[in-house]
Design an enzyme around this catalytic site. Sequence first.
Site, PDB file in Angstrom:
ATOM      1  N   ARG A  89       0.843  -1.209   0.000  1.00 19.32           N
ATOM      2  CA  ARG A  89       0.000   0.000   0.000  1.00 19.32           C
ATOM      3  C   ARG A  89       0.876   1.257   0.000  1.00 19.32           C
ATOM      4  O   ARG A  89       0.525   2.274  -0.588  1.00 19.32           O
ATOM      5  CB  ARG A  89      -0.895   0.000   1.247  1.00 19.32           C
ATOM      6  CG  ARG A  89      -1.935  -1.132   1.246  1.00 19.32           C
ATOM      7  CD  ARG A  89      -2.706  -1.144   2.553  1.00 19.32           C
ATOM      8  NE  ARG A  89      -3.715  -2.184   2.624  1.00 19.32           N
ATOM      9  CZ  ARG A  89      -3.498  -3.418   3.095  1.00 19.32           C
ATOM     10  NH1 ARG A  89      -2.306  -3.778   3.525  1.00 19.32           N
ATOM     11  NH2 ARG A  89      -4.487  -4.306   3.142  1.00 19.32           N
ATOM     12  N   ASP A 137     -10.184  -4.626   8.328  1.00 20.74           N
ATOM     13  CA  ASP A 137      -9.251  -5.644   8.831  1.00 20.74           C
ATOM     14  C   ASP A 137      -9.909  -6.497   9.919  1.00 20.74           C
ATOM     15  O   ASP A 137      -9.674  -7.707   9.997  1.00 20.74           O
ATOM     16  CB  ASP A 137      -7.976  -4.963   9.369  1.00 20.74           C
ATOM     17  CG  ASP A 137      -7.295  -4.120   8.296  1.00 20.74           C
ATOM     18  OD1 ASP A 137      -7.439  -4.457   7.107  1.00 20.74           O
ATOM     19  OD2 ASP A 137      -6.638  -3.120   8.650  1.00 20.74           O
ATOM     20  N   ARG A 145     -12.170  -8.981   8.306  1.00 24.30           N
ATOM     21  CA  ARG A 145     -11.361 -10.078   7.744  1.00 24.30           C
ATOM     22  C   ARG A 145     -10.871 -11.013   8.851  1.00 24.30           C
ATOM     23  O   ARG A 145     -10.804 -12.227   8.675  1.00 24.30           O
ATOM     24  CB  ARG A 145     -10.189  -9.500   6.951  1.00 24.30           C
ATOM     25  CG  ARG A 145     -10.648  -8.878   5.644  1.00 24.30           C
ATOM     26  CD  ARG A 145      -9.520  -8.247   4.862  1.00 24.30           C
ATOM     27  NE  ARG A 145      -9.992  -7.883   3.523  1.00 24.30           N
ATOM     28  CZ  ARG A 145      -9.422  -6.962   2.753  1.00 24.30           C
ATOM     29  NH1 ARG A 145      -8.363  -6.304   3.187  1.00 24.30           N
ATOM     30  NH2 ARG A 145      -9.904  -6.703   1.560  1.00 24.30           N
ATOM     31  N   HIS A 178      -2.785   0.262   8.862  1.00 27.50           N
ATOM     32  CA  HIS A 178      -3.459  -0.540   7.830  1.00 27.50           C
ATOM     33  C   HIS A 178      -2.428  -0.968   6.787  1.00 27.50           C
ATOM     34  O   HIS A 178      -2.387  -0.468   5.669  1.00 27.50           O
ATOM     35  CB  HIS A 178      -4.582   0.287   7.201  1.00 27.50           C
ATOM     36  CG  HIS A 178      -5.332  -0.432   6.128  1.00 27.50           C
ATOM     37  ND1 HIS A 178      -6.014  -1.601   6.344  1.00 27.50           N
ATOM     38  CD2 HIS A 178      -5.521  -0.141   4.806  1.00 27.50           C
ATOM     39  CE1 HIS A 178      -6.577  -2.001   5.227  1.00 27.50           C
ATOM     40  NE2 HIS A 178      -6.285  -1.129   4.276  1.00 27.50           N
TER      41      HIS A 178
END
Length: 312
Positions: free
Chosen positions: A88, A148, A151, A175
Amino acid sequence: MKITVVGAGAVGASCAEYIAIKNFASEVVLVDIKEKFAEGKAMDLMQTASLNGFDTRISGSTNDYSKTANSDIAVITSGIPRKTGMTREELIGINAGIVKTVSENLIKYSPNVILIIVSNPMDTMTYLAYKATGLPKNRIIGMGGALDSARFKYRLSEALDCPASDISAMVIGGHSDKGMVPLTSLATRNSIRVSEFLSAERLDQVKQDTKVGGATLTSMLGTSAWYAPGAAVSALVHTIACNQHKMFPCSVMLDGEYGLTDLAIGVPVILGKNGVEKIVKIELSSDEMSQLKLSAEGVSKTNDTLKDMNLV
Ligand SMILES: NC(=O)c1ccc[n+]([C@@H]2O[C@H](COP(=O)([O-])OP(=O)(O)OC[C@H]3O[C@@H](n4cnc5c(N)ncnc54)[C@H](O)[C@@H]3O)[C@@H](O)[C@H]2O)c1
């Protein structure tokens, strides 16, 4: 309740769709830089209204921010997503300029807006939006931990062979693949610690799978995922719009909380009509605390790139 979503791509459109289906907003405005793209997505979504039973009006705009005037909440998803194998953090070169311009444009027309930042690297983009707009800290929220955590719950439900709705669990920290801190010690199935059911090895596997949750999907889809990200953003929008005071881990500017300052990183917060109503302090094990510190060092390092780019 007027909500703007900038970036009518995969995550932005999915977020607009979930907001509409929940039927709590009067208006959603999609904005994109691509000519007629947001208008097209808005028209397509509006043609689901009679099928899905919602009354929210969705419209699109090609980069005309006057259409976003007086938004209560604005979501920023504009920018590029990662491709297979990318981190990212590698997106910062392109996304930082976009997020800065977009946040400045948004507050010109909606000075009282609450901003939710989604574009990656999200914690650094949240920090940038805070610096660029000068909005108070409670009105700048980065979305990462809600996704998150969803998940994490998915992976735990797989390991426990139970529905995800049986699970309560949270991921804090940055993140990023390395920065996420899934709080395994606090995760429960109907108030019973998951460690009662799972071996330390299995729990560690769940934790590792959670941290690479985004990268796993990127390698399968060729681009970043959108359904769960869109649902996670819409959950934050819903709790703010309806002043629900639900708790989510969000990336927020810290001023000494958890021993951290001058950065935005994921910690548990209560969300309501003022945005961040409260930052919640929870007891972390010394191991989790040192993981959070390490994660914060990573976020601060990425924030330093903004200085090199003369953006803060
Ligand atoms: N925070 C999270 O949990 C999370 C989860 C998933 C994706 N993301 C991030 O969200 C972003 C969007 O992902 P996506 O899959 O929707 O990408 P996408 O390419 O499908 O959509 C991005 C859209 O932004 C638009 N755009 C680019 N520059 C713009 C500008 N200046 N103004 C307005 N619109 C502009 C593009 O035209 C495109 O339609 C990426 O940075 C991705 O990494 C974050």
